[in-house]
Design a protein around this motif. Structure first.
Motif, PDB file in Angstrom:
ATOM      1  N   MET A   1       0.841  -1.201   0.000  1.00 25.98           N
ATOM      2  CA  MET A   1       0.000   0.000   0.000  1.00 25.98           C
ATOM      3  C   MET A   1       0.879   1.256   0.000  1.00 25.98           C
ATOM      4  N   ALA A   2       1.951   1.229   0.834  1.00 23.72           N
ATOM      5  CA  ALA A   2       2.841   2.394   0.925  1.00 23.72           C
ATOM      6  C   ALA A   2       3.545   2.642  -0.404  1.00 23.72           C
ATOM      7  N   ASP A   3       3.990   1.549  -1.063  1.00 23.36           N
ATOM      8  CA  ASP A   3       4.670   1.696  -2.356  1.00 23.36           C
ATOM      9  C   ASP A   3       3.732   2.315  -3.397  1.00 23.36           C
ATOM     10  N   ARG A   4       2.490   1.867  -3.390  1.00 27.52           N
ATOM     11  CA  ARG A   4       1.524   2.393  -4.360  1.00 27.52           C
ATOM     12  C   ARG A   4       1.244   3.874  -4.105  1.00 27.52           C
ATOM     13  N   LEU A   5       1.123   4.246  -2.820  1.00 35.28           N
ATOM     14  CA  LEU A   5       0.882   5.651  -2.477  1.00 35.28           C
ATOM     15  C   LEU A   5       2.052   6.525  -2.914  1.00 35.28           C
ATOM     16  N   ILE A   6       3.262   6.029  -2.717  1.00 34.46           N
ATOM     17  CA  ILE A   6       4.456   6.780  -3.142  1.00 34.46           C
ATOM     18  C   ILE A   6       4.441   6.982  -4.646  1.00 34.46           C
ATOM     19  N   ARG A   7       4.125   5.910  -5.394  1.00 29.14           N
ATOM     20  CA  ARG A   7       4.094   6.014  -6.859  1.00 29.14           C
ATOM     21  C   ARG A   7       3.039   6.997  -7.325  1.00 29.14           C
ATOM     22  N   ILE A   8       1.852   6.960  -6.691  1.00 30.88           N
ATOM     23  CA  ILE A   8       0.753   7.834  -7.111  1.00 30.88           C
ATOM     24  C   ILE A   8       1.093   9.301  -6.834  1.00 30.88           C
ATOM     25  N   THR A   9       1.567   9.603  -5.620  1.00 29.60           N
ATOM     26  CA  THR A   9       1.880  10.997  -5.277  1.00 29.60           C
ATOM     27  C   THR A   9       3.044  11.519  -6.111  1.00 29.60           C
ATOM     28  N   THR A  10       4.028  10.663  -6.361  1.00 35.46           N
ATOM     29  CA  THR A  10       5.161  11.080  -7.201  1.00 35.46           C
ATOM     30  C   THR A  10       4.691  11.350  -8.620  1.00 35.46           C
ATOM     31  N   ALA A  11       3.834  10.476  -9.136  1.00 32.60           N
ATOM     32  CA  ALA A  11       3.318  10.667 -10.492  1.00 32.60           C
ATOM     33  C   ALA A  11       2.518  11.964 -10.592  1.00 32.60           C
ATOM     34  N   LEU A  12       1.706  12.271  -9.570  1.00 29.92           N
ATOM     35  CA  LEU A  12       0.921  13.511  -9.590  1.00 29.92           C
ATOM     36  C   LEU A  12       1.833  14.737  -9.578  1.00 29.92           C
ATOM     37  N   ALA A  13       2.897  14.693  -8.753  1.00 31.45           N
ATOM     38  CA  ALA A  13       3.840  15.810  -8.693  1.00 31.45           C
ATOM     39  C   ALA A  13       4.555  15.987 -10.023  1.00 31.45           C
ATOM     40  N   VAL A  14       4.970  14.868 -10.606  1.00 36.47           N
ATOM     41  CA  VAL A  14       5.686  14.926 -11.889  1.00 36.47           C
ATOM     42  C   VAL A  14       4.777  15.487 -12.979  1.00 36.47           C
ATOM     43  N   VAL A  15       3.527  15.031 -13.009  1.00 34.87           N
ATOM     44  CA  VAL A  15       2.582  15.507 -14.025  1.00 34.87           C
ATOM     45  C   VAL A  15       2.326  17.001 -13.849  1.00 34.87           C
ATOM     46  N   ALA A  16       2.185  17.458 -12.591  1.00 36.13           N
ATOM     47  CA  ALA A  16       1.935  18.882 -12.339  1.00 36.13           C
ATOM     48  C   ALA A  16       3.117  19.734 -12.805  1.00 36.13           C
ATOM     49  N   VAL A  17       4.322  19.326 -12.464  1.00 31.75           N
ATOM     50  CA  VAL A  17       5.515  20.063 -12.893  1.00 31.75           C
ATOM     51  C   VAL A  17       5.624  20.049 -14.412  1.00 31.75           C
ATOM     52  N   ALA A  18       5.374  18.890 -15.011  1.00 32.71           N
ATOM     53  CA  ALA A  18       5.480  18.769 -16.472  1.00 32.71           C
ATOM     54  C   ALA A  18       4.462  19.666 -17.167  1.00 32.71           C
ATOM     55  N   ALA A  19       3.247  19.752 -16.618  1.00 30.63           N
ATOM     56  CA  ALA A  19       2.209  20.583 -17.238  1.00 30.63           C
ATOM     57  C   ALA A  19       2.602  22.059 -17.224  1.00 30.63           C
ATOM     58  N   VAL A  20       3.078  22.541 -16.073  1.00 28.39           N
ATOM     59  CA  VAL A  20       3.494  23.949 -15.978  1.00 28.39           C
ATOM     60  C   VAL A  20       4.671  24.215 -16.907  1.00 28.39           C
TER      61      VAL A  20
END
Length: 199
Positions: A1-20
């Motif tokens: 569960m912790a690994d999945r949460l890390i992947r999801i939050t990291t992916a969201l941060a990466v997508v947000a930075v990439a969009a800007v």
């Protein structure tokens, strides 16, 4: 569960930075193309060809990685050319403001490329993890080469064999120590085994 949460939050941060970064990098590239003689749809679409090339090349490399094939040389070259083009366009946009202006202008392109590659790394890692789990679930059970005995069965078999041989039957103490079973349990196992009758 912790690994999945890390992947999801990291992916969201990466997508947000990439969009800007993508919006800023596109604006820089558009202004550069527009200031060098292109206008209308051409000026608007040329920046998309650069980022589109990076996307397409990365997808081909990702697919090759998931299929466990080497990445095609054309995909590697296209990715490198796309990165050089997008960074170069942003540097050229800010060059009129000196070295610091060029660096500041180049940063969104670098952030875009870095974010995109981080996202690809996450995707590859998730794919490898899913593949490993699938292989574990579908791995066939290895055939047993020999019949496994429980300690109780081994005690009973050895005790019966000792009854048929010369000499006295094996002692309960010996069987308990050899097979790591309580002596009372050994007694229960061998109780009822018929003793050989004397001739």
């Amino acid at each position: 569960m912790a690994d999945r949460l890390i992947r999801i939050t990291t992916a969201l941060a990466v997508v947000a930075v990439a969009a800007v970064a993508a919006v800023i990098s596109y604006r820089h590239a558009y202004e550069l193309v527009h200031s060098h003689g292109e206008s209308g749809p051409t000026a608007r679409l040329v920046p998309f060809t650069v980022d589109g090339l990076i996307w397409a090349a990365s997808m081909v490399i990702l697919d090759a990685s998931r299929q466990k094939h080497p990445a095609p040389p054309l995909a590697k070259w296209s990715l490198a050319v796309g990165i050089v083009a997008t960074v170069g366009a942003n540097v050229a946009h800010g060059a009129s403001h000196g070295p610091i202006g060029a660096i500041v202008s180049a940063w969104p392109a670098l952030a875009l490329v870095g974010s995109f590659e981080l996202l690809m790394t996450l995707t590859r890692a998730a794919a490898r993890s899913d593949l490993a789990q699938d292989e574990q679930r579908t791995e066939p059970e290895r055939p047993r080469t020999e019949v496994e005995q429980t300690p109780e069965e081994a005690v009973l078999e050895e005790y019966r064999a000792s009854l048929e041989g010369p000499g006295r039957p094996l002692s309960q103490r010996y069987l308990a120590e050899k097979h790591g079973i309580d002596r009372r349990r050994v007694k229960q196992i061998i109780t009822g085994v018929e003793q050989p009758t004397a001739p």
